[in-house]
Design an enzyme around this catalytic site. Structure first.
Site, short mmCIF file in Angstrom:
data_model
loop_
_atom_site.label_atom_id
_atom_site.label_comp_id
_atom_site.label_asym_id
_atom_site.label_seq_id
_atom_site.Cartn_x
_atom_site.Cartn_y
_atom_site.Cartn_z
N HIS A 54 0.80 -1.14 0.07
CA HIS A 54 -0.02 -0.08 -0.09
C HIS A 54 0.83 1.12 -0.05
O HIS A 54 0.42 2.12 0.57
CB HIS A 54 -1.05 0.02 1.21
N ASN A 126 -10.08 -2.97 2.38
CA ASN A 126 -10.05 -3.00 0.71
C ASN A 126 -11.25 -2.37 0.28
O ASN A 126 -12.27 -2.45 0.70
CB ASN A 126 -9.41 -4.17 0.47
#
Length: 481
Positions: A54, A126
């Protein structure tokens, strides 16, 4: 209008903004030039290590308002009707490094930090309700397979398919990834999910299992593979879109929904409710709308407020607890641990990570400590120091028992690796979306490094999801089905 003078980091007026101290105009520079030394030394340290996963992302600030009464399920302060809670969100890709394209085929991180009256509550999710694996011992291997080879430092689709096909539990998430949902048009046009199962408990001690869904009010919009590829020239397309929308007053919002499962249902539910590769079908546990959150402020400094933002699922407030989800259990440790390495042990003292309530912790000192802890510095003590609020957490426990072992989950009656991916293909996707999914898989598995043997495994993998899907992939790859 007078202009203020510039200073060094200690507040001393700077003697020059652009000239170093030297022996004469043409001579060597002097080590005594503290202003130059501090400027260069700080520049050398401007970057913290990028996130291992990420790394590329962006975010904004906003507020969540709860519009429905869910006090029968949780006593958590932020989920009480009428409550408005400030929040920070960070969107991201998973595998790409800083500088990578926002439109790459990848899941998108959807992390929320709520600044509540009982401390920070973080949801680290997510844009998909599931994940690739169900045991954290596989996580580093999974990420390594999605990143770069050791020899040439190149991304390698062959090793990605190698991992996926050897771990069929990945099929549900890879199915999502290979639809056009793997390339959302913008962050504003995608749903978010807490993904994991969490525990809610109310003021009477009753317990429930919960999943969080955040449904975009802008509508879901995706890019085709060709559209996503064409936009890679603007690597910051999603970051730019979010910033400009908020700057122009077009504030994006998401409707907050939950699925609630009675605590006792978990034991005999047809799927393992703690398996991160599975969803709870809405026919079993319908979504309940409880509120909305809106993003209405851009960061004033990206590095300070987004790059140094630290999200951790271990930030739980009274009324909310963890679950036996093995991936969640692993992340309860790994997320705060990576922040201690990446930012430093006092990362929670940074303004963006600080709770809005006063902290009275007995942790103190360490690198970059900012808080001034006063005596007493230990507990218990007889000096009037703060004491724990045991009563707020007395209902978060639940009974577990068993032998210590290394084992996969016990299977529930309908547990397998392919049925929910098959349901996505059969019941959710339209004909055009199915065609795009086949094309996306074929395109990805046609990379020159993907071997003939691997292509056969790819076809077998998708045939297990659905024979029609496998046949389409086989035809596209020129492989016998």
């Amino acid at each position: 209008m007078s202009v203020p003078y510039s200073t060094d980091d200690a507040g001393h007026p700077a003697p020059s903004d652009g000239l170093s101290q030297s022996v004469g105009p043409n001579g060597p520079l002097l080590l005594q030039d503290h202003f130059l030394i501090q400027k260069m030394a700080h520049f050398n340290r401007e970057r913290v290590p990028e996130r291992v996963v990420h790394a590329k992302g962006g975010g904004a600030f906003g507020e969540m308002e709860i519009t429905e009464d869910v006090s029968r399920y949780t006593k958590a302060d932020l989920f009480q009707k009428g409550k408005k809670t400030p929040l920070l969100i960070r969107f991201s890709t998973v595998a790409g490094e800083l500088g990578s394209a926002d439109t790459a085929r990848d899941p998108r991180g959807f992390s929320l930090k709520f600044y509540t009256e009982h401390g920070n509550y973080d949801l680290v999710g997510n844009n998909t309700p599931i994940f690739f694996i169900r045991d954290p011992s596989k996580f580093s291997d999974f990420i390594h397979s999605q990143k770069r080879r050791a020899d040439n430092q190149l991304r390698d689709h062959n090793m990605q398919w190698d991992f996926w096909t050897l771990n069929p539990e990945s099929a549900h998430q890879v199915s999502f990834l290979m639809t056009d949902r793997g390339t959302p048009k913008t962050w504003r046009h995608m749903h978010g999910f807490g993904s994991h199962t969490f525990l809610w408990y109310n003021a009477d001690g009753e317990k429930f299992w919960v999943k969080y869904h955040f449904k975009t009010d802008q509508g879901v919009e995706n890019l085709t593979a060709d559209e996503a590829k064409a936009m890679e020239g603007d690597a910051d397309a999603h970051r730019r879109d979010l910033w400009q929308a908020i700057e122009q007053g077009d504030y994006p919002s998401w409707t907050v929904k939950v699925q609630i499962m009675p605590f006792e249902d978990a034991v005999n539910y047809r799927f393992n409710p703690f398996d991160l590769t599975k969803v709870w079908p809405h026919s079993d546990y319908p979504e309940i709308t409880i509120g909305k959150f809106t993003l209405n402020r851009n960061p004033s400094n990206y590095f300070a407020e987004i790059e140094q933002a630290a999200f951790e699922p271990s930030n739980l407030v009274p009324g909310i607890g963890g679950s036996p989800d093995k991936m969640l259990q692993g992340r309860l440790f790994s997320y705060p641990d990576t922040h201690r390495y990446r930012i430093g042990p006092n990362y929670l003292q940074l303004p963006v990570n600080q709770p809005k309530v006063q902290t009275r912790s007995y942790n103190f000192d360490g690198p970059m400590a900012y808080a001034n802890n006063a005596d007493p510095v230990y507990a218990p003590n007889t000096m009037g120091g703060a004491v724990s609020a045991n009563e707020l957490y007395e209902d978060e426990g639940y009974h577990v028992s068993g032998e210590i072992m290394r084992s996969a989950y016990e299977l529930h009656k309908e547990d397998d690796d392919f049925s929910q991916a098959r349901a996505l293909w059969e019941k959710v996707l339209s004909e055009s979306e199915r065609a795009n999914m086949v094309g996306n898989i074929v395109g990805h598995a046609s990379a020159p490094e993907v071997t003939g043997d691997m292509k056969k495994r790819v076809v077998e993998y998708w045939t297990n999801v659905h024979p029609d899907l496998g046949a389409g992939v086989a035809k596209g790859l020129g492989v016998q089905a």
